[in-house]
Design a protein around this motif. Structure first.
Motif, mmCIF file in Angstrom:
data_model
loop_
_atom_site.group_PDB
_atom_site.id
_atom_site.type_symbol
_atom_site.label_atom_id
_atom_site.label_comp_id
_atom_site.label_asym_id
_atom_site.label_seq_id
_atom_site.Cartn_x
_atom_site.Cartn_y
_atom_site.Cartn_z
ATOM 1 N N VAL A 62 0.847 -1.200 0.000
ATOM 2 C CA VAL A 62 0.000 0.000 0.000
ATOM 3 C C VAL A 62 0.877 1.244 0.000
ATOM 4 N N ALA A 63 1.846 1.287 0.916
ATOM 5 C CA ALA A 63 2.699 2.474 1.028
ATOM 6 C C ALA A 63 3.507 2.720 -0.245
ATOM 7 N N ASP A 64 3.987 1.672 -0.870
ATOM 8 C CA ASP A 64 4.821 1.819 -2.066
ATOM 9 C C ASP A 64 4.034 2.276 -3.283
ATOM 10 N N ASN A 65 2.725 2.006 -3.301
ATOM 11 C CA ASN A 65 1.934 2.263 -4.511
ATOM 12 C C ASN A 65 0.862 3.337 -4.361
ATOM 13 N N TYR A 66 0.637 3.819 -3.141
ATOM 14 C CA TYR A 66 -0.473 4.741 -2.925
ATOM 15 C C TYR A 66 -0.149 6.142 -3.436
ATOM 16 N N ASP A 67 -1.093 6.708 -4.163
ATOM 17 C CA ASP A 67 -1.046 8.104 -4.598
ATOM 18 C C ASP A 67 -2.478 8.607 -4.550
ATOM 19 N N ARG A 68 -2.719 9.611 -3.717
ATOM 20 C CA ARG A 68 -4.096 10.066 -3.528
ATOM 21 C C ARG A 68 -4.703 10.643 -4.803
ATOM 22 N N ASN A 69 -3.884 10.956 -5.788
ATOM 23 C CA ASN A 69 -4.396 11.492 -7.050
ATOM 24 C C ASN A 69 -4.798 10.390 -8.027
ATOM 25 N N ASP A 70 -4.458 9.129 -7.701
ATOM 26 C CA ASP A 70 -4.860 8.023 -8.559
ATOM 27 C C ASP A 70 -6.357 7.749 -8.406
ATOM 28 N N SER A 71 -6.910 6.995 -9.310
ATOM 29 C CA SER A 71 -8.332 6.663 -9.263
ATOM 30 C C SER A 71 -8.606 5.671 -8.131
ATOM 31 N N MET A 72 -9.867 5.522 -7.816
ATOM 32 C CA MET A 72 -10.267 4.586 -6.760
ATOM 33 C C MET A 72 -10.118 3.136 -7.220
ATOM 34 N N ASP A 73 -9.794 2.930 -8.485
ATOM 35 C CA ASP A 73 -9.557 1.585 -9.000
ATOM 36 C C ASP A 73 -8.067 1.255 -9.082
ATOM 37 N N SER A 74 -7.218 2.129 -8.539
ATOM 38 C CA SER A 74 -5.775 1.882 -8.579
ATOM 39 C C SER A 74 -5.427 0.665 -7.732
ATOM 40 N N ALA A 75 -4.225 0.142 -7.959
ATOM 41 C CA ALA A 75 -3.802 -1.071 -7.255
ATOM 42 C C ALA A 75 -3.802 -0.879 -5.747
ATOM 43 N N ALA A 76 -3.344 0.271 -5.269
ATOM 44 C CA ALA A 76 -3.285 0.514 -3.823
ATOM 45 C C ALA A 76 -4.679 0.602 -3.224
ATOM 46 N N GLN A 77 -5.609 1.265 -3.930
ATOM 47 C CA GLN A 77 -6.977 1.377 -3.428
ATOM 48 C C GLN A 77 -7.653 0.013 -3.376
ATOM 49 N N VAL A 78 -7.452 -0.793 -4.400
ATOM 50 C CA VAL A 78 -8.025 -2.140 -4.414
ATOM 51 C C VAL A 78 -7.447 -2.965 -3.266
ATOM 52 N N LEU A 79 -6.153 -2.831 -3.029
ATOM 53 C CA LEU A 79 -5.513 -3.576 -1.955
ATOM 54 C C LEU A 79 -6.044 -3.142 -0.595
ATOM 55 N N LEU A 80 -6.241 -1.850 -0.408
ATOM 56 C CA LEU A 80 -6.818 -1.364 0.851
ATOM 57 C C LEU A 80 -8.197 -1.970 1.089
ATOM 58 N N ARG A 81 -9.019 -1.996 0.053
ATOM 59 C CA ARG A 81 -10.380 -2.521 0.212
ATOM 60 C C ARG A 81 -10.390 -4.031 0.419
ATOM 61 N N SER A 82 -9.300 -4.700 0.059
ATOM 62 C CA SER A 82 -9.221 -6.155 0.256
ATOM 63 C C SER A 82 -8.699 -6.534 1.634
ATOM 64 N N ALA A 83 -8.333 -5.541 2.440
ATOM 65 C CA ALA A 83 -7.712 -5.830 3.735
ATOM 66 C C ALA A 83 -8.610 -6.686 4.620
ATOM 67 N N GLY A 84 -9.914 -6.466 4.553
ATOM 68 C CA GLY A 84 -10.831 -7.241 5.390
ATOM 69 C C GLY A 84 -10.748 -8.727 5.112
ATOM 70 N N THR A 85 -10.535 -9.084 3.854
ATOM 71 C CA THR A 85 -10.413 -10.495 3.483
ATOM 72 C C THR A 85 -9.001 -11.008 3.733
ATOM 73 N N GLU A 86 -8.016 -10.231 3.339
ATOM 74 C CA GLU A 86 -6.629 -10.658 3.445
ATOM 75 C C GLU A 86 -6.181 -10.848 4.898
ATOM 76 N N LEU A 87 -6.659 -9.991 5.795
ATOM 77 C CA LEU A 87 -6.175 -9.999 7.171
ATOM 78 C C LEU A 87 -7.159 -10.621 8.158
ATOM 79 N N ALA A 88 -8.297 -11.091 7.685
ATOM 80 C CA ALA A 88 -9.327 -11.628 8.581
ATOM 81 C C ALA A 88 -8.807 -12.673 9.567
ATOM 82 N N PRO A 89 -7.923 -13.610 9.148
ATOM 83 C CA PRO A 89 -7.450 -14.626 10.103
ATOM 84 C C PRO A 89 -6.659 -14.058 11.282
ATOM 85 N N LEU A 90 -6.173 -12.819 11.172
ATOM 86 C CA LEU A 90 -5.361 -12.247 12.247
ATOM 87 C C LEU A 90 -6.200 -11.691 13.387
ATOM 88 N N ALA A 91 -7.475 -11.496 13.162
ATOM 89 C CA ALA A 91 -8.324 -10.905 14.208
ATOM 90 C C ALA A 91 -9.736 -11.450 14.071
#
Length: 356
Positions: A10-39
């Motif tokens: 996320v940190a390496d790819n995030y740019d607030r001027n990019d669209s909401m479909d950018s790789a970093a935005q998609v990754l942020l929205r996937s956090a609930g699935t990706e990290l669910a086993p941790l909590a």
């Protein structure tokens, strides 16, 4: 995906001027699935703005019994600095509702509540944690997040800690989260003027109470009482029930006041689920033992043929597991994305280390 990998990408790819479909935005929205086993039992949400990129994207961990939104209540959150050089793991509080209620005074009110809660936390629980964070941006929301911070640990993206250390910190903050909620609720009674983000109001529910007269029958009395229903408990029961079904059991949750009954062939199991609060496995085990023994004797149609299992959301300690075994009560607990069981549970095939 590992926690450290997700944060770094996320940190390496995030740019607030990019669209909401950018790789970093998609990754942020996937956090609930990706990290669910941790909590497990908690709700994980990642956001990088709504319509337009945020200066400070975040990944939050919500206790659903407290809140499921960053606008109110207390929560644990990874706050990325605006320049993406650092990310802060913060125990924070909802700022949006405070801003709506207090306007320009909100930031001061948030800081006051943070200080009041922090002052009442045991020193040993917050040793080594920072009272302040710097998100490298002077906009309103980042400034409010800084004011809302109770305690935090900030990581430098370029020298991220190991996955094991990151997970240990997250687990520490989740336990601290539960303590902070109790402290906040106490302040709401003793010093309500300082509270900006109150917890949810309890609701009136019906709860069964059993008053046994003798070994032949019992009286079931339904009484109204004010309680706070735990969604973490419901999630734990749901997930373990689904696991049992996947391993060949019939699982039934419509057995009030019991949490769960599982059958396979001639085996019948009475299962009681408990949330371990603040790492106190002893209390959870004590409650599970009492309810299992009472329900087996006074609720189960065939008590002698029923086996008992205590289900927990985290380990309760070797001594507690041994005590349960002595009482012929199996035990199973969550360990990230695995179910781990005591010897009795393993022998019965109810759970096995490494089973999803």
């Amino acid at each position: 995906m590992d926690l450290g990998t997700l944060i770094t990408q996320v940190a390496d790819n995030y740019d607030r001027n990019d669209s909401m479909d950018s790789a970093a935005q998609v990754l942020l929205r996937s956090a609930g699935t990706e990290l669910a086993p941790l909590a497990r039992g908690y709700t994980i949400v990642g956001r990088g703005g709504m319509g337009q990129g945020a200066y400070v994207p975040w990944i939050a961990v919500f206790d659903p019994d407290e809140t499921e939104t960053a606008t109110r209540g207390l929560y644990v959150v990874y706050l990325f600095a605006a320049d993406m050089s650092t990310v802060s793991l913060s125990l924070n509080q909802g700022v949006t509702d405070a801003r709506k209620q207090w306007g320009s005074k909100a930031r001061g009110r948030l800081a006051d509540q943070s200080a009041a809660i922090r002052e009442r936390l045991e020193r040993s629980l917050i040793t080594g944690l920072a009272e302040t964070i710097d998100l490298h941006n002077t906009s309103q929301l980042p400034g409010d997040y800084e004011a809302g911070n109770l305690v935090a640990r900030t990581y430098t993206i370029a020298s991220m800690l190991s996955e094991q250390e990151l997970r240990a910190d997250l687990h520490r903050f989740i336990q601290l989260y539960q303590v902070a909620i109790e402290v906040r609720d106490g302040l709401a009674v003793s010093n309500p003027a300082v509270i900006v983000s109150p917890g949810p109001q309890p609701t009136l529910e019906s709860q069964a109470e059993f008053k046994p007269k003798n070994s032949d029958d019992y009286i079931q009395t339904i009484t109204g009482r004010t309680i706070r229903k735990s969604r973490k408990h419901e999630t734990l029961v749901k997930e373990y029930g689904e696991h049992l079904i996947a391993t060949g059991f019939d699982a039934n949750t419509r057995v009030h006041p019991r949490d769960l009954v599982a059958t396979r062939d001639d085996d019948e199991w009475l299962i009681e689920a408990k949330i371990v609060r603040k790492g106190n496995g002893v209390n959870a085990v004590r409650e599970a033992i009492g309810q299992l023994l009472m329900y087996r004797k006074f609720v189960c149609p065939n008590p002698d043929g029923v086996r008992m299992l205590a289900l927990f959301n985290e380990p309760v300690g070797e001594a507690c597991v041994e005590l349960l075994e002595e009482l012929q009560i199996a035990s199973v607990w969550q360990d990230n994305d695995h179910w781990v069981g005591s010897p009795t549970a393993h022998a019965a095939g109810l759970a096995s280390a490494g089973a999803a």
